[in-house]
Design a protein around this motif. Structure first.
Motif, PDB file in Angstrom:
ATOM      1  N   ARG A  84       3.761  11.932   6.079  1.00 15.66           N
ATOM      2  CA  ARG A  84       2.447  12.399   5.632  1.00 15.66           C
ATOM      3  C   ARG A  84       1.795  11.468   4.630  1.00 15.66           C
ATOM      4  O   ARG A  84       0.596  11.560   4.410  1.00 15.66           O
ATOM      5  CB  ARG A  84       2.583  13.802   5.032  1.00 15.66           C
ATOM      6  CG  ARG A  84       2.849  14.864   6.082  1.00 15.66           C
ATOM      7  CD  ARG A  84       3.268  16.172   5.477  1.00 15.66           C
ATOM      8  NE  ARG A  84       3.514  17.184   6.491  1.00 15.66           N
ATOM      9  CZ  ARG A  84       4.376  18.179   6.352  1.00 15.66           C
ATOM     10  NH1 ARG A  84       5.068  18.291   5.233  1.00 15.66           N
ATOM     11  NH2 ARG A  84       4.536  19.068   7.309  1.00 15.66           N
ATOM     12  N   LEU A  85       2.565  10.596   4.044  1.00  9.61           N
ATOM     13  CA  LEU A  85       2.017   9.629   3.090  1.00  9.61           C
ATOM     14  C   LEU A  85       2.340   8.197   3.514  1.00  9.61           C
ATOM     15  O   LEU A  85       2.327   7.288   2.689  1.00  9.61           O
ATOM     16  CB  LEU A  85       2.573   9.904   1.687  1.00  9.61           C
ATOM     17  CG  LEU A  85       2.115  11.222   1.052  1.00  9.61           C
ATOM     18  CD1 LEU A  85       2.866  11.490  -0.241  1.00  9.61           C
ATOM     19  CD2 LEU A  85       0.610  11.191   0.789  1.00  9.61           C
ATOM     20  N   ARG A  99       0.853  -1.189   0.000  1.00  6.29           N
ATOM     21  CA  ARG A  99       0.000   0.000   0.000  1.00  6.29           C
ATOM     22  C   ARG A  99       0.888   1.238   0.000  1.00  6.29           C
ATOM     23  O   ARG A  99       1.886   1.301   0.728  1.00  6.29           O
ATOM     24  CB  ARG A  99      -0.909  -0.010   1.230  1.00  6.29           C
ATOM     25  CG  ARG A  99      -1.997   1.039   1.210  1.00  6.29           C
ATOM     26  CD  ARG A  99      -3.025   0.784   2.293  1.00  6.29           C
ATOM     27  NE  ARG A  99      -3.711  -0.486   2.106  1.00  6.29           N
ATOM     28  CZ  ARG A  99      -4.757  -0.871   2.825  1.00  6.29           C
ATOM     29  NH1 ARG A  99      -5.234  -0.081   3.788  1.00  6.29           N
ATOM     30  NH2 ARG A  99      -5.320  -2.044   2.612  1.00  6.29           N
ATOM     31  N   GLU A 100       0.520   2.222  -0.807  1.00 11.03           N
ATOM     32  CA  GLU A 100       1.324   3.430  -0.910  1.00 11.03           C
ATOM     33  C   GLU A 100       0.450   4.671  -0.798  1.00 11.03           C
ATOM     34  O   GLU A 100      -0.717   4.671  -1.183  1.00 11.03           O
ATOM     35  CB  GLU A 100       2.081   3.466  -2.245  1.00 11.03           C
ATOM     36  CG  GLU A 100       1.189   3.498  -3.470  1.00 11.03           C
ATOM     37  CD  GLU A 100       1.972   3.600  -4.772  1.00 11.03           C
ATOM     38  OE1 GLU A 100       3.218   3.587  -4.726  1.00 11.03           O
ATOM     39  OE2 GLU A 100       1.331   3.691  -5.835  1.00 11.03           O
ATOM     40  N   GLY A 101       1.064   5.717  -0.286  1.00 10.76           N
ATOM     41  CA  GLY A 101       0.353   6.981  -0.168  1.00 10.76           C
ATOM     42  C   GLY A 101       0.253   7.678  -1.507  1.00 10.76           C
ATOM     43  O   GLY A 101       1.183   7.641  -2.313  1.00 10.76           O
ATOM     44  N   THR A 149      -1.607  20.501   1.416  1.00  9.89           N
ATOM     45  CA  THR A 149      -1.797  19.212   0.768  1.00  9.89           C
ATOM     46  C   THR A 149      -0.449  18.659   0.331  1.00  9.89           C
ATOM     47  O   THR A 149       0.493  19.415   0.069  1.00  9.89           O
ATOM     48  CB  THR A 149      -2.717  19.347  -0.458  1.00  9.89           C
ATOM     49  OG1 THR A 149      -2.168  20.321  -1.350  1.00  9.89           O
ATOM     50  CG2 THR A 149      -4.120  19.780  -0.046  1.00  9.89           C
ATOM     51  N   TYR A 150      -0.388  17.357   0.250  1.00  6.12           N
ATOM     52  CA  TYR A 150       0.867  16.681  -0.054  1.00  6.12           C
ATOM     53  C   TYR A 150       0.589  15.564  -1.049  1.00  6.12           C
ATOM     54  O   TYR A 150      -0.422  14.874  -0.946  1.00  6.12           O
ATOM     55  CB  TYR A 150       1.483  16.129   1.232  1.00  6.12           C
ATOM     56  CG  TYR A 150       1.554  17.178   2.315  1.00  6.12           C
ATOM     57  CD1 TYR A 150       0.523  17.315   3.231  1.00  6.12           C
ATOM     58  CD2 TYR A 150       2.630  18.059   2.388  1.00  6.12           C
ATOM     59  CE1 TYR A 150       0.551  18.306   4.201  1.00  6.12           C
ATOM     60  CE2 TYR A 150       2.663  19.048   3.359  1.00  6.12           C
ATOM     61  CZ  TYR A 150       1.628  19.168   4.258  1.00  6.12           C
ATOM     62  OH  TYR A 150       1.664  20.151   5.204  1.00  6.12           O
ATOM     63  N   TYR A 151       1.503  15.386  -1.998  1.00  3.99           N
ATOM     64  CA  TYR A 151       1.286  14.417  -3.058  1.00  3.99           C
ATOM     65  C   TYR A 151       2.523  13.552  -3.267  1.00  3.99           C
ATOM     66  O   TYR A 151       3.659  14.033  -3.180  1.00  3.99           O
ATOM     67  CB  TYR A 151       0.954  15.135  -4.372  1.00  3.99           C
ATOM     68  CG  TYR A 151      -0.342  15.902  -4.316  1.00  3.99           C
ATOM     69  CD1 TYR A 151      -0.367  17.247  -3.963  1.00  3.99           C
ATOM     70  CD2 TYR A 151      -1.550  15.271  -4.617  1.00  3.99           C
ATOM     71  CE1 TYR A 151      -1.565  17.945  -3.889  1.00  3.99           C
ATOM     72  CE2 TYR A 151      -2.749  15.970  -4.548  1.00  3.99           C
ATOM     73  CZ  TYR A 151      -2.742  17.299  -4.187  1.00  3.99           C
ATOM     74  OH  TYR A 151      -3.928  17.996  -4.116  1.00  3.99           O
ATOM     75  N   ALA A 176      -3.360  11.460  15.213  1.00  2.00           N
ATOM     76  CA  ALA A 176      -2.035  11.665  15.801  1.00  2.00           C
ATOM     77  C   ALA A 176      -1.274  12.713  15.005  1.00  2.00           C
ATOM     78  O   ALA A 176      -1.615  13.027  13.858  1.00  2.00           O
ATOM     79  CB  ALA A 176      -1.266  10.356  15.817  1.00  2.00           C
ATOM     80  N   ASN A 177      -0.247  13.222  15.609  1.00  2.00           N
ATOM     81  CA  ASN A 177       0.594  14.197  14.921  1.00  2.00           C
ATOM     82  C   ASN A 177       1.422  13.476  13.861  1.00  2.00           C
ATOM     83  O   ASN A 177       2.142  12.524  14.165  1.00  2.00           O
ATOM     84  CB  ASN A 177       1.501  14.893  15.932  1.00  2.00           C
ATOM     85  CG  ASN A 177       2.369  15.938  15.283  1.00  2.00           C
ATOM     86  OD1 ASN A 177       1.964  16.572  14.319  1.00  2.00           O
ATOM     87  ND2 ASN A 177       3.568  16.117  15.798  1.00  2.00           N
ATOM     88  N   VAL A 178       1.296  13.905  12.632  1.00  2.00           N
ATOM     89  CA  VAL A 178       2.031  13.281  11.534  1.00  2.00           C
ATOM     90  C   VAL A 178       3.202  14.177  11.182  1.00  2.00           C
ATOM     91  O   VAL A 178       3.016  15.309  10.742  1.00  2.00           O
ATOM     92  CB  VAL A 178       1.136  13.073  10.301  1.00  2.00           C
ATOM     93  CG1 VAL A 178       1.929  12.448   9.180  1.00  2.00           C
ATOM     94  CG2 VAL A 178      -0.055  12.206  10.660  1.00  2.00           C
TER      95      VAL A 178
END
Length: 128
Positions: A109-110, A45-47, A59-61, A102-104
């Motif tokens: 983040r991914l 599984r991947e972000g 936002t993050y990609y 939780a704090n990421v």
């Protein structure tokens, strides 16, 4: 307890678009962080993309989707979205939305391991 329900997957041809939705049930604190992940058969599984609920502009990609995918949240509808354009066969996977309270840290983040609540997934199939 938070429940997440994805929808919007389907089969499209390469170059097509899909918009995935994730309906959120339950209380979500403003400190929550949400994301979209995917898993293809035989792969980990991947972000794909993530968003800071407190600051939706944050936002993050992953490189795989940057420039083609857009993550967003509609607070009025309590729904998370992933707009996917210019789809490629390699985008074929089961897509999941997830949430963590939780704090990421910036490095995670991914990272699927950092997310606590998961939906059941929605299948995306892109044909060439």
């Amino acid at each position: 307890q938070v429940q997440l329900v994805e929808s919007g997957g389907g089969s499209v041809q390469a170059g097509g678009s899909l918009k995935l939705s994730c309906q959120i049930f339950g209380y979500v604190p403003v400190t929550a962080f949400m994301g979209w992940f995917r898993q293809a058969p035989g792969k980990e599984r991947e972000g794909v993309a993530s968003i800071d609920i407190d600051t939706p502009a944050s936002t993050y990609y992953a490189d795989s989707g940057r420039g083609r995918f857009t993550i967003s949240k509609d607070n009025a509808k309590n729904t998370l979205y992933l707009r996917m354009n210019s789809l490629k066969p390699e985008d074929t996977a089961m897509y999941f939305c997830a949430l963590t309270t939780a704090n990421v840290g910036s490095l995670f983040r991914l990272a699927p391991s950092r997310f606590d609540y998961w939906g059941q997934g929605t299948q995306v199939t892109v044909s060439s």
